[in-house]
Design an enzyme around this catalytic site. Structure first.
Site, PDB file in Angstrom:
ATOM      1  N   SER A  42       0.810  -1.232   0.000  1.00  0.00           N
ATOM      2  CA  SER A  42       0.000   0.000   0.000  1.00  0.00           C
ATOM      3  C   SER A  42       0.834   1.268   0.000  1.00  0.00           C
ATOM      4  CB  SER A  42      -0.864   0.076   1.261  1.00  0.00           C
ATOM      5  OG  SER A  42      -1.852  -0.887   1.239  1.00  0.00           O
ATOM      6  N   HIS A  93      -3.017   0.313  -4.967  1.00  0.00           N
ATOM      7  CA  HIS A  93      -2.375  -0.885  -5.516  1.00  0.00           C
ATOM      8  C   HIS A  93      -2.649  -0.877  -7.009  1.00  0.00           C
ATOM      9  CE1 HIS A  93      -1.404  -3.295  -1.854  1.00  0.00           C
ATOM     10  NE2 HIS A  93      -2.221  -2.394  -1.332  1.00  0.00           N
ATOM     11  N   HIS A 112      -5.224  -9.184  -2.087  1.00  0.00           N
ATOM     12  CA  HIS A 112      -5.344  -9.617  -0.691  1.00  0.00           C
ATOM     13  C   HIS A 112      -6.491 -10.614  -0.547  1.00  0.00           C
ATOM     14  CE1 HIS A 112      -3.747  -5.497  -0.741  1.00  0.00           C
ATOM     15  NE2 HIS A 112      -3.085  -5.793   0.350  1.00  0.00           N
ATOM     16  N   TYR A 162      -8.800 -10.450   1.651  1.00  0.00           N
ATOM     17  CA  TYR A 162     -10.078  -9.775   1.949  1.00  0.00           C
ATOM     18  C   TYR A 162     -10.789  -9.282   0.693  1.00  0.00           C
ATOM     19  CZ  TYR A 162      -7.292  -5.472   1.587  1.00  0.00           C
ATOM     20  OH  TYR A 162      -6.468  -4.486   1.141  1.00  0.00           O
ATOM     21  N   ALA A 222       2.452  -2.422   4.403  1.00  0.00           N
ATOM     22  CA  ALA A 222       2.096  -1.397   5.382  1.00  0.00           C
ATOM     23  C   ALA A 222       1.574  -2.132   6.606  1.00  0.00           C
ATOM     24  CB  ALA A 222       1.008  -0.502   4.812  1.00  0.00           C
ATOM     25  N   MET A 250      -2.375  -7.139   6.778  1.00  0.00           N
ATOM     26  CA  MET A 250      -3.341  -8.010   6.098  1.00  0.00           C
ATOM     27  C   MET A 250      -2.732  -8.712   4.883  1.00  0.00           C
ATOM     28  SD  MET A 250      -6.510  -5.265   6.132  1.00  0.00           S
ATOM     29  CE  MET A 250      -6.763  -4.176   7.553  1.00  0.00           C
ATOM     30  N   SER A 251      -1.416  -8.903   4.894  1.00  0.00           N
ATOM     31  CA  SER A 251      -0.781  -9.470   3.694  1.00  0.00           C
ATOM     32  C   SER A 251       0.488 -10.231   4.063  1.00  0.00           C
ATOM     33  CB  SER A 251      -0.430  -8.339   2.717  1.00  0.00           C
ATOM     34  OG  SER A 251       0.611  -7.530   3.250  1.00  0.00           O
ATOM     35  N   ASN A 257       0.946   3.391  10.926  1.00  0.00           N
ATOM     36  CA  ASN A 257       0.073   3.899  11.996  1.00  0.00           C
ATOM     37  C   ASN A 257       0.377   3.103  13.257  1.00  0.00           C
ATOM     38  OD1 ASN A 257      -1.311   1.724  10.318  1.00  0.00           O
ATOM     39  ND2 ASN A 257      -2.563   1.689  12.162  1.00  0.00           N
ATOM     40  N   HIS A 272      -7.562   3.840   5.723  1.00  0.00           N
ATOM     41  CA  HIS A 272      -6.726   3.510   4.564  1.00  0.00           C
ATOM     42  C   HIS A 272      -5.981   4.758   4.080  1.00  0.00           C
ATOM     43  CE1 HIS A 272      -5.284   1.195   1.213  1.00  0.00           C
ATOM     44  NE2 HIS A 272      -5.887   1.953   0.320  1.00  0.00           N
TER      45      HIS A 272
HETATM   46  N1  HPA Z   1      -3.943  -3.062  11.025  1.00  0.00           N
HETATM   47  C1  HPA Z   1      -4.014  -3.952  10.007  1.00  0.00           C
HETATM   48  N2  HPA Z   1      -3.469  -3.739   8.829  1.00  0.00           N
HETATM   49  C2  HPA Z   1      -2.799  -2.585   8.647  1.00  0.00           C
HETATM   50  C3  HPA Z   1      -2.686  -1.625   9.648  1.00  0.00           C
HETATM   51  C4  HPA Z   1      -3.289  -1.887  10.905  1.00  0.00           C
HETATM   52  O1  HPA Z   1      -3.237  -1.064  11.851  1.00  0.00           O
HETATM   53  N3  HPA Z   1      -1.954  -0.600   9.132  1.00  0.00           N
HETATM   54  C5  HPA Z   1      -1.641  -0.937   7.867  1.00  0.00           C
HETATM   55  N4  HPA Z   1      -2.157  -2.138   7.562  1.00  0.00           N
END
Ligand code: HPA
Length: 282
Positions: free
Chosen positions: A33, A64, A86, A88, A116, A217-218, A241, A255
């Site tokens: 990302s 992406h 992904h 999801y 990310a 998530m990857s 974050n 996002h």
């Molecule tokens: N949680 C899950 N996936 C993420 C996050 C998060 O805080 N930041 C970037 N991808």
């Protein structure tokens, strides 16, 4: 939609790519990302939209772009995924990881995966880069594993070991290059959740308790499939974050926040990756 792929499917994709590309790639890169801009630096680039490659599926996520870029970077023949798909998004884990096996069939022996991630380790700050020393396959523990189904012995064994997924020599190389560049690196354990929602505060505290430093998530499916197929893997998380662990804390992850932080981190990540590729090309 195929539930799983046979060797012929992977070879069909590989043939299409090699027919269009000018190089036989040795190093694969997956850019997550907001991290895709390094692909713009590929020399003698041939860019193939995922949708044009047999058996590849389109990335549906903003940030992406969904292209495979072949050429050379810092002297290394590369195959770069600018964007990824992904779990999801509704794809199977075999679809998510198909490009990794296709790279392996094309001759890629080293795979660098970026992502990310949310920082769980209280010492981590937005903007940190974390080398994956290990991972927790939380999605796999819930029964979703890309290696489920008939094993393809041409790639690797039915019951692969998972205690050496992230290459020690590549982790050391990343550390050496970062030190030369005056860049500080974190090391830690990445945990995958399926998403697409971010975590609840109780989940954040739980993930930290079970030993994870960053959540995303990857990456884990791709790393598993690459390791199964005998590839050397390097994983790098960009901490976009800080995961929120208190119920009534202000703010929410989004996002947009992830992408904005990704853009800020990209120059440092790109420099690190170019340094690593330069050393791999030597
Ligand atoms: N949680 C899950 N996936 C993420 C996050 C998060 O805080 N930041 C970037 N991808």
């Amino acid at each position: 939609m195929a539930a799983s792929f046979a060797l012929g499917h992977y070879d069909e994709s590989a043939r299409y790519i090699l027919t269009h590309a000018g190089v036989r790639p040795r190093v694969g890169l997956i850019l997550g990302s907001g991290l895709g801009r390094l692909a713009d630096a590929v020399e003698n680039a041939v860019a193939l939209p995922f949708v044009d490659i047999p058996h590849f599926v389109a990335s549906t996520v903003p940030g992406h772009s969904g292209k495979l870029v072949l050429g050379t970077l810092a002297g290394a023949p590369v195959c770069v995924m600018q964007g990824r798909v992904h779990y999801y998004e509704g794809y199977t884990l075999q679809q998510v990881t198909l490009p990794v096996r296709v790279m392996q069939r094309m001759g890629v022996r080293t795979l660098i995966i970026s992502n990310a991630a949310g920082g769980l380790n209280p010492d981590f700050n937005v903007g940190d880069l974390m080398i994956l020393d290990d991972h927790i396959n939380f999605v796999g523990m819930a029964g979703h594993n890309p290696l489920t189904g008939p094993n393809l012995d041409e790639f690797g064994p039915r019951f692969p070991a998972a205690n050496h997924i992230y290459s020690r020599s590549l982790r050391q190389l990343a550390g050496d290059v970062a030190a030369q560049q005056g860049l500080s690196l974190r090391h830690g354990v990445y945990i995958i959740l399926s998403g697409p929602n971010f975590e609840t505060p109780a989940e954040v505290r739980f993930l930290r308790t079970i030993g994870a430093d960053a959540v995303g998530m990857s990456t884990v499916p791709e790393a598993l499939v690459a390791h199964h197929a005998g590839m050397q893997v390097l994983g790098i998380s960009t901490i976009t974050n800080v995961a929120i662990d208190q119920l009534d804390a202000a703010g929410e992850p989004s996002h947009e926040e992830v992408q904005d932080a990704g853009h800020l981190i990209t120059p440092r990540l790109s420099k690190l990756l170019l340094g690593i590729l330069g050393r791999l090309a030597d």
